[in-house]
Design a protein around this motif. Structure first.
Motif: not given
Length: 451
Positions: A314-322
């Motif tokens: 939501i904050a614009g930092v896309p970290i994928p859940y693996k």
């Protein structure tokens, strides 16, 4: 970043994602709608409060006002969200205390609906001594019943995590305990030979285990319990720990996709098929990173990690859940059983080829006082050598070994790589070749001999 985030549900998922959102942005509005009376609490602590191991009820609760002040969140307790209007980006809700209805608009919506205890459809389960174990309210009901009625005997229906933990804690409260399980073993997540060690410990503590039995009726005001086989048993207290059902009705009504596991389907950023709506926790369906199949795992670690993923996205930092490996552990008095990934049953059901290594060792150097038997069982792919799952059981060291294997699996190490992991050694802690190393040597030796 959006101006208003609405979160449906508190506890581990909703409360944690609110805290993570506030960490990333001081200006957004955060509103949490919780059907119950607590914003956050530890489900995992419930059996231990009932057993008296955790004496202070408040220690497993998060004070609502303190949470609201710290994270500047508007908290609506005893408030049920009844519908989602995806087109207008708003939820409708009802205040359960005064029966007033309202709505709230959102820029992003986060669903943390959790799961409900599975309750069988049988007569007389509303007797005053029959309780599910899922919420703080359930915990309070059981605790109050024990305090006021001083039951002598208990029947636990269900031999999973909660059933085993409740068995221990009811013994600590002085009750004689029977445990009823519809399968042939406790802890269905374990292979049968590993479960046998847990069953022996339970019998040694005086628990009567009733396998291949299922509750069919409650009679005599809640003191006689009839099985489907026709057998009858008596108890002063019934605990229902027969699994959980994801709370997906709100999502289904809103046209959100429900997956193979009956959870709400999430992508790698925990978004549903509506990109403005996220899901996390017990009701979320993610991916098994081992066999790349849909997976729904109701554990605390995934919920906390998913909260971090959502807040950052939501904050614009896309970290994928693996994905979720399903690393877990349970204790029964001094015995602990750890597990990760797949067991024999699931591998066979998915027609996945596998080989198995079993090590029966000591928790540390056998000549050093206090050494305890330790059993580790590991399944791996015979071709790629990838670790598919593992289980540990023992009175000392089971937690350490399952964590080492979990790290190895996350790091994509093969079964052969286990022999090369340099683990800390001194006689009070391990052996020069740790049991985890031995698994690797055994698998590698068989592979060399085959060649």
């Amino acid at each position: 970043m959006p101006k208003h985030i609405v979160i449906v549900g508190g506890v581990a998922g909703g409360a944690t994602v609110a805290a993570q959102l506030r960490r990333l942005n001081k200006d957004i509005r955060i509103s949490i709608f919780e059907k119950g009376g607590q914003i956050a609490y530890s489900n995992c602590g419930i059996p231990y409060y009932i057993g008296g191991i955790v004496p202070d009820r408040n220690s497993i609760l998060r004070d609502c006002q303190d949470f609201s002040d710290k994270y500047d969140a508007a908290i609506h307790l005893y408030t049920e969200v009844t519908s989602i209007d995806r087109e207008k980006q708003r939820i409708s809700f009802i205040d359960l205390k005064d029966n007033k209805e309202g709505y709230e608009e959102y820029d992003h919506l986060i669903l943390s609906p959790g799961a409900s205890a599975r309750i069988p459809d049988i007569p007389n389960l509303n007797a005053g001594n029959c309780f599910p174990i899922r919420s703080i309210q359930d915990m309070d009901h059981v605790h109050q019943f024990i305090e006021e009625s001083s039951p002598k005997t208990a029947l636990i229906a269900g031999g999973g995590f909660i059933g085993v933990e409740m068995a221990e804690n009811l013994i600590l409260r002085g009750l004689n305990v029977q445990l009823l399980e519809r399968s042939k073993q406790v802890m269905g997540i374990l292979d049968s030979d590993m479960a046998e060690l847990m069953e022996k410990e339970m019998r040694d503590k005086g628990i009567s285990l009733l396998f291949d039995e299922e509750l069919a009726a409650v009679e005599d005001g809640g003191t006689t319990f009839v099985m489907k086989s026709g057998k009858r048993t008596e108890a002063d207290l019934l605990i229902l720990s027969m699994g959980i059902i994801p709370n997906t009705s709100l999502a289904e009504q809103s046209g959100l996709k429900i997956g193979e596991t009956k959870g709400i389907v999430a992508n790698e950023f925990m978004q549903t098929n509506d990109p403005l709506i996220y899901v996390l926790g017990d009701a979320a369906e993610t991916v098994d990173p081992i066999l790349h199949k849909p997976k729904q795992v109701p554990l605390a670690w995934p919920a906390h990690r998913q909260a971090y993923i959502i807040a950052n996205h939501i904050a614009g930092v896309p970290i994928p859940y693996k994905g979720t490996y399903g690393t877990a552990i349970v204790k029964f008095f001094d015995l602990a059983a750890g597990m990760i990934g797949h067991n024999e049953k699931t591998l066979k059901s998915m027609e996945t080829p596998f080989k198995t290594e079993v090590v029966e060792a000591k928790s540390h150097a056998g000549y050093f006082p206090g050494s305890m038997p330790l059993k580790i069982k590991l399944h791996y792919d015979p071709v790629s050598r990838a670790i598919l799952g593992a289980q540990t059981i023992g009175k000392d060291g089971a937690d350490k070994r399952i964590d080492v294997i979990a790290a190895a699996m996350k790091g994509k190490l093969t079964v052969d790589d286990l022999q090369e992991i340099e683990l800390a050694y001194a006689p009070p802690f391990s052996s020069p070749k740790d049991p985890v190393n031995i698994l690797g040597y055994m698998a590698s030796s068989k592979n060399i001999n085959k060649e």
